[in-house]
Design a protein around this motif. Structure first.
Motif, PDB file in Angstrom:
ATOM      1  N   GLY A  21     -12.095 -18.977  71.366  1.00  0.00           N
ATOM      2  CA  GLY A  21     -11.580 -19.492  72.625  1.00  0.00           C
ATOM      3  C   GLY A  21     -10.107 -19.216  72.796  1.00  0.00           C
ATOM      4  N   TRP A  22      -9.460 -20.107  73.530  1.00  0.00           N
ATOM      5  CA  TRP A  22      -8.028 -19.976  73.807  1.00  0.00           C
ATOM      6  C   TRP A  22      -7.255 -21.085  73.111  1.00  0.00           C
ATOM      7  CZ3 TRP A  22      -5.726 -22.089  78.951  1.00  0.00           C
ATOM      8  CH2 TRP A  22      -4.320 -22.003  78.919  1.00  0.00           C
ATOM      9  N   THR A  23      -7.602 -22.329  73.399  1.00  0.00           N
ATOM     10  CA  THR A  23      -6.929 -23.459  72.764  1.00  0.00           C
ATOM     11  C   THR A  23      -7.945 -24.314  72.012  1.00  0.00           C
ATOM     12  OG1 THR A  23      -7.203 -25.027  74.608  1.00  0.00           O
ATOM     13  CG2 THR A  23      -5.259 -23.574  74.672  1.00  0.00           C
ATOM     14  N   VAL A  24      -7.433 -25.183  71.159  1.00  0.00           N
ATOM     15  CA  VAL A  24      -8.265 -26.221  70.541  1.00  0.00           C
ATOM     16  C   VAL A  24      -7.636 -27.577  70.837  1.00  0.00           C
ATOM     17  CG1 VAL A  24      -9.296 -24.887  68.683  1.00  0.00           C
ATOM     18  CG2 VAL A  24      -7.038 -25.873  68.354  1.00  0.00           C
ATOM     19  N   THR A  25      -8.475 -28.586  70.925  1.00  0.00           N
ATOM     20  CA  THR A  25      -8.007 -29.953  71.149  1.00  0.00           C
ATOM     21  C   THR A  25      -8.366 -30.801  69.949  1.00  0.00           C
ATOM     22  OG1 THR A  25      -8.115 -29.802  73.561  1.00  0.00           O
ATOM     23  CG2 THR A  25      -8.250 -32.003  72.596  1.00  0.00           C
ATOM     24  N   LEU A  26      -7.384 -31.526  69.441  1.00  0.00           N
ATOM     25  CA  LEU A  26      -7.543 -32.354  68.251  1.00  0.00           C
ATOM     26  C   LEU A  26      -7.212 -33.801  68.584  1.00  0.00           C
ATOM     27  CD1 LEU A  26      -5.637 -29.574  67.534  1.00  0.00           C
ATOM     28  CD2 LEU A  26      -6.504 -30.148  65.282  1.00  0.00           C
ATOM     29  N   ILE A  27      -7.700 -34.721  67.760  1.00  0.00           N
ATOM     30  CA  ILE A  27      -7.436 -36.149  67.921  1.00  0.00           C
ATOM     31  C   ILE A  27      -6.563 -36.611  66.753  1.00  0.00           C
ATOM     32  CG2 ILE A  27      -8.445 -38.467  67.997  1.00  0.00           C
ATOM     33  CD1 ILE A  27     -10.893 -37.267  69.347  1.00  0.00           C
ATOM     34  N   SER A  28      -5.446 -37.210  67.090  1.00  0.00           N
ATOM     35  CA  SER A  28      -4.467 -37.629  66.086  1.00  0.00           C
ATOM     36  C   SER A  28      -4.965 -38.815  65.257  1.00  0.00           C
ATOM     37  CB  SER A  28      -3.165 -38.014  66.784  1.00  0.00           C
ATOM     38  OG  SER A  28      -2.333 -38.773  65.949  1.00  0.00           O
ATOM     39  N   LYS A  29      -4.471 -38.883  64.031  1.00  0.00           N
ATOM     40  CA  LYS A  29      -4.773 -40.025  63.171  1.00  0.00           C
ATOM     41  C   LYS A  29      -4.159 -41.298  63.740  1.00  0.00           C
ATOM     42  CE  LYS A  29      -5.562 -40.516  58.244  1.00  0.00           C
ATOM     43  NZ  LYS A  29      -5.301 -39.932  56.915  1.00  0.00           N
ATOM     44  N   ASN A  30      -3.149 -41.133  64.597  1.00  0.00           N
ATOM     45  CA  ASN A  30      -2.482 -42.284  65.211  1.00  0.00           C
ATOM     46  C   ASN A  30      -3.187 -42.763  66.479  1.00  0.00           C
ATOM     47  OD1 ASN A  30      -0.423 -41.943  63.303  1.00  0.00           O
ATOM     48  ND2 ASN A  30       0.733 -40.573  64.643  1.00  0.00           N
ATOM     49  N   VAL A  31      -4.321 -42.166  66.817  1.00  0.00           N
ATOM     50  CA  VAL A  31      -4.972 -42.462  68.092  1.00  0.00           C
ATOM     51  C   VAL A  31      -5.175 -43.972  68.254  1.00  0.00           C
ATOM     52  CG1 VAL A  31      -7.338 -42.207  67.201  1.00  0.00           C
ATOM     53  CG2 VAL A  31      -6.851 -41.764  69.617  1.00  0.00           C
ATOM     54  N   LYS A  32      -4.937 -44.450  69.455  1.00  0.00           N
ATOM     55  CA  LYS A  32      -4.957 -45.905  69.681  1.00  0.00           C
ATOM     56  C   LYS A  32      -6.363 -46.494  69.712  1.00  0.00           C
ATOM     57  CE  LYS A  32      -2.463 -45.763  73.432  1.00  0.00           C
ATOM     58  NZ  LYS A  32      -2.199 -44.345  73.731  1.00  0.00           N
ATOM     59  N   ASP A  33      -7.375 -45.683  69.982  1.00  0.00           N
ATOM     60  CA  ASP A  33      -8.754 -46.177  70.014  1.00  0.00           C
ATOM     61  C   ASP A  33      -9.673 -45.007  69.654  1.00  0.00           C
ATOM     62  OD1 ASP A  33     -11.396 -46.958  70.809  1.00  0.00           O
ATOM     63  OD2 ASP A  33     -10.529 -48.517  72.089  1.00  0.00           O
ATOM     64  N   ILE A  63      -4.012 -33.672  71.119  1.00  0.00           N
ATOM     65  CA  ILE A  63      -3.113 -32.525  71.039  1.00  0.00           C
ATOM     66  C   ILE A  63      -3.896 -31.276  71.407  1.00  0.00           C
ATOM     67  CG2 ILE A  63      -1.502 -31.200  69.603  1.00  0.00           C
ATOM     68  CD1 ILE A  63      -2.772 -34.400  68.143  1.00  0.00           C
ATOM     69  N   THR A  64      -3.385 -30.502  72.357  1.00  0.00           N
ATOM     70  CA  THR A  64      -4.005 -29.235  72.739  1.00  0.00           C
ATOM     71  C   THR A  64      -2.998 -28.114  72.534  1.00  0.00           C
ATOM     72  OG1 THR A  64      -5.530 -30.214  74.361  1.00  0.00           O
ATOM     73  CG2 THR A  64      -4.987 -27.893  74.640  1.00  0.00           C
ATOM     74  N   LEU A  65      -3.411 -27.089  71.789  1.00  0.00           N
ATOM     75  CA  LEU A  65      -2.545 -25.943  71.532  1.00  0.00           C
ATOM     76  C   LEU A  65      -3.406 -24.731  71.193  1.00  0.00           C
ATOM     77  CD1 LEU A  65      -0.895 -26.396  67.995  1.00  0.00           C
ATOM     78  CD2 LEU A  65      -2.930 -27.578  68.757  1.00  0.00           C
ATOM     79  N   GLY A  66      -2.806 -23.555  71.200  1.00  0.00           N
ATOM     80  CA  GLY A  66      -3.549 -22.351  70.879  1.00  0.00           C
ATOM     81  C   GLY A  66      -4.123 -22.414  69.478  1.00  0.00           C
ATOM     82  N   TRP A  67      -5.349 -21.949  69.306  1.00  0.00           N
ATOM     83  CA  TRP A  67      -5.980 -22.010  67.979  1.00  0.00           C
ATOM     84  C   TRP A  67      -5.190 -21.185  66.966  1.00  0.00           C
ATOM     85  CZ3 TRP A  67      -6.979 -17.366  65.857  1.00  0.00           C
ATOM     86  CH2 TRP A  67      -7.273 -16.278  66.685  1.00  0.00           C
ATOM     87  N   TYR A  68      -4.434 -20.233  67.462  1.00  0.00           N
ATOM     88  CA  TYR A  68      -3.687 -19.297  66.620  1.00  0.00           C
ATOM     89  C   TYR A  68      -2.348 -19.866  66.159  1.00  0.00           C
ATOM     90  CZ  TYR A  68      -2.277 -18.953  71.456  1.00  0.00           C
ATOM     91  OH  TYR A  68      -1.915 -19.293  72.737  1.00  0.00           O
ATOM     92  N   GLU A  69      -1.985 -21.054  66.628  1.00  0.00           N
ATOM     93  CA  GLU A  69      -0.689 -21.633  66.280  1.00  0.00           C
ATOM     94  C   GLU A  69      -0.688 -22.139  64.835  1.00  0.00           C
ATOM     95  OE1 GLU A  69       1.914 -21.645  68.184  1.00  0.00           O
ATOM     96  OE2 GLU A  69       1.141 -21.293  70.206  1.00  0.00           O
ATOM     97  N   ASP A  70       0.423 -21.906  64.129  1.00  0.00           N
ATOM     98  CA  ASP A  70       0.565 -22.403  62.753  1.00  0.00           C
ATOM     99  C   ASP A  70       0.403 -23.919  62.692  1.00  0.00           C
ATOM    100  OD1 ASP A  70       1.049 -19.843  61.886  1.00  0.00           O
ATOM    101  OD2 ASP A  70       3.230 -20.043  61.894  1.00  0.00           O
ATOM    102  N   ALA A  71       0.792 -24.585  63.766  1.00  0.00           N
ATOM    103  CA  ALA A  71       0.771 -26.047  63.782  1.00  0.00           C
ATOM    104  C   ALA A  71      -0.629 -26.611  63.586  1.00  0.00           C
ATOM    105  CB  ALA A  71       1.362 -26.563  65.102  1.00  0.00           C
ATOM    106  N   VAL A  72      -1.662 -25.867  63.986  1.00  0.00           N
ATOM    107  CA  VAL A  72      -3.035 -26.354  63.800  1.00  0.00           C
ATOM    108  C   VAL A  72      -3.292 -26.577  62.320  1.00  0.00           C
ATOM    109  CG1 VAL A  72      -5.480 -25.835  64.094  1.00  0.00           C
ATOM    110  CG2 VAL A  72      -3.862 -25.206  65.885  1.00  0.00           C
TER     111      VAL A  72
END
Length: 556
Positions: free
Chosen positions: A367-379, A121-130
């Motif tokens: 920065g601008w965005t952050v990238t996270l790895i989901s708990k559902n990640v397949k590998d 998931i990639t989104l702005g670091w400022y997003e509430d969703a993070v």
């Protein structure tokens, strides 16, 4: 009836049973099969990985990750261009990008509510969703993935950026792009630029005699004169002044952007300063109110989203804009190809009463965005290894330059794009992205400080925009990430205040008189205080002081 066992046979059987029981006890009673035990062991190559070994090289078998990009405007597809094909061939990783069709917040909240997130998931670091994803235990700590599957993470990441994003529980959940630490500012000072610009259409501006737009009077007169001289652009009405799009919590052009152009400080004597109450800021909001009263604020700017704005930029329908230069590269190219004089240039506009130079936002450590790895990640292993590859200098080279001998080579001692590749990059960015997919087409983990060494020298219509920001850009890292978590008392108050601001801002511009503006403004201030905004301010002050101390540590 079976025959009785002979005494000797019986004795041997009992001995065997005793030995089996003793062996089982000595191993803690583990009765698992050897195959089960082997399955529990980490693969030998994983157990031997060190920080100096790129973990992605361990397994390059085909795998496809779903990668969500929280920007509806993101146009690129993985695997259609030379660069992404090359990365897949090299690493085995294919990417399926998922982009929201409409409102990003709605899409993100729906995924969070369902607990069903894509691999990345990639989104702005400022997003509430993070914060929601971290608080909801929906994403994995990158440090734990690194410890288990790829210690290379600690070699390729910047310790300052890791520290900056590490939570109180000791975990880091997302890694930034376009990030500059305090040491980056020292090391790469010549390349520090800002995206924030006040833009005018070159031919119109020159036809008007290059008016001074730094003062409210000059700004209003220039808009009025432009509307009179150029009422239509190719049969469509001129839009005198353009902004970022309005959303439910405001408009970035009329908040931090405008305040930076007015050089309003963010702190005074170690205390956060409420820039939104500054007299210079109020003066310019009232100027925009006057512009609207004078018929100089098109209704389009209050309803258009990015796709509509990009279409109008490409048509050259805006006279002036308070906007970020990098977000209109394709439109600038289209205008330049049609008529080099019809492009947008950066000029001095919307200054404070002292006519001080703007203090523009340069790249921060957040920065601008952050990238996270989901708990559902397949590998998990392949995911952290691919992330680390993209962060590494090798990954930066691959995704920026592409394929040696096909998109770039070492020419005159410098790694750079081949001439025909550079020509397409500078003439048709959209076509470049589709054919080559290099130069930050896939920007999710881009490190501008690393890739600057391979960047072709800027040419028009972009060079003038870049050069105008030189010397005006600075780091505001200490003011990033001050907002409280969304589910805290302060976070709930802050959300209500921001939502109220989103309603009030258009009303201020639509006010019929300055007196009506003052009434709306005072009511908003009272409402803000009644919601408990002082608690939010106190929370931010504490975070700000922590950030100042942490940033000072990074420079030691």
């Amino acid at each position: 009836m079976s025959k009785m066992l002979k005494p000797k046979s019986l004795l041997l059987m009992m001995f065997a049973l005793v030995m089996a029981f003793t062996t089982a006890c000595s191993s803690g009673g583990d009765t698992k099969t050897s195959s089960e035990k082997e399955a529990e062991k980490p693969p030998a190559e994983e157990a031997q990985l060190t920080q100096d070994q790129p973990g992605w090289q361990v397994d390059t078998s085909p795998i496809t990750f779903d990668w969500y990009i929280n920007f509806a405007w993101f146009p690129s597809k993985w695997g259609e261009d030379m660069t992404s094909k090359y990365v897949t061939e090299k690493t085995g990783v294919n990417v399926n990008f998922i982009v929201p069709a409409g409102n990003e917040n709605e899409k993100m909240n729906t995924m969070i509510a369902s607990g069903s997130l894509p691999d990345f998931i990639t989104l702005g670091w400022y997003e509430d969703a993070v914060k929601k994803m971290i608080e909801g235990d929906l994403v994995l700590p990158l440090n734990e993935l690194a410890d288990q599957y790829d210690p290379y993470f600690y070699k390729v990441t910047d310790p300052a950026k890791v520290s900056w994003y590490t939570k109180e529980n000791g975990n880091i959940y997302g890694y930034p792009n376009a990030s500059s630490s305090p040491k980056d500012y020292e090391k790469f000072s010549d390349n520090i630029l800002s995206n924030q610009t006040f833009l005018v259409r070159k031919d119109m501006y020159e036809a008007l005699g290059e008016p001074d737009m730094r003062t409210p009077e000059g700004f209003l007169k220039a808009l009025e004169d432009a509307k009179k001289m150029f009422p239509d652009v190719n049969g469509q009405p001129l839009i005198p002044f353009g902004l970022h799009d309005f959303h439910d919590k405001g408009n970035s052009s009329l908040e931090g952007y405008l305040q930076n152009f007015l050089a309003i400080p963010q702190d005074k004597d170690g205390k956060l300063y409420d820039r939104s109450t500054d007299p210079e800021y109020i003066r310019w909001l009232k100027t925009l109110r006057q512009a609207n009263e004078n018929g100089l604020m098109s209704k389009d700017i209050f309803v258009d989203k990015r796709p509509q704005m990009e279409e109008k930029m490409a048509q050259g329908r805006y006279f002036a804009m308070l906007y970020q230069r990098s977000d209109m590269a394709n439109q600038q190219n289209a205008l330049f190809a049609n008529d080099p004089n019809s492009v947008y240039i950066a000029v001095d506009g919307m200054f404070n009463s002292n006519l001080d130079q703007p203090t523009l936002s340069g790249p921060s450590i957040s920065g601008w965005t952050v990238t996270l790895i989901s708990k559902n990640v397949k590998d998990k292993a392949r995911a952290i290894r691919f992330l680390d590859y993209l962060i590494s200098e090798e990954g930066q080279r691959d995704t920026f330059l592409g394929i040696k001998g096909e998109t770039w080579d070492t020419i005159d001692g410098k790694d750079q794009f081949l001439p025909e590749v550079t020509e397409l990059l500078q003439s048709d960015r959209g076509a470049f992205d589709k054919q080559y997919g290099a130069s930050h087409t896939f920007w999710m983990l881009m490190d501008n400080n690393v890739t600057a060494a391979w960047q072709p020298p800027a040419v028009e219509p972009f060079k003038q925009l870049e050069d105008w920001t030189r010397g005006k850009a600075m780091s505001f890292s200490q003011f990033d990430q001050l907002d409280p978590d969304g589910n805290s008392e302060e976070g709930i108050i802050n959300d209500k205040v921001m939502t109220e601001w989103g309603k009030v801002l258009p009303k201020l511009i639509f006010a019929k008189t300055d007196a009506e503006f003052d009434t709306i403004w005072n009511e908003y201030q009272a409402k803000r205080e009644s919601l408990g905004f002082s608690k939010v301010h106190d929370f931010r002050q504490k975070k700000y002081e922590e950030h100042v101390a942490k940033l000072a540590e990074f420079l030691k």
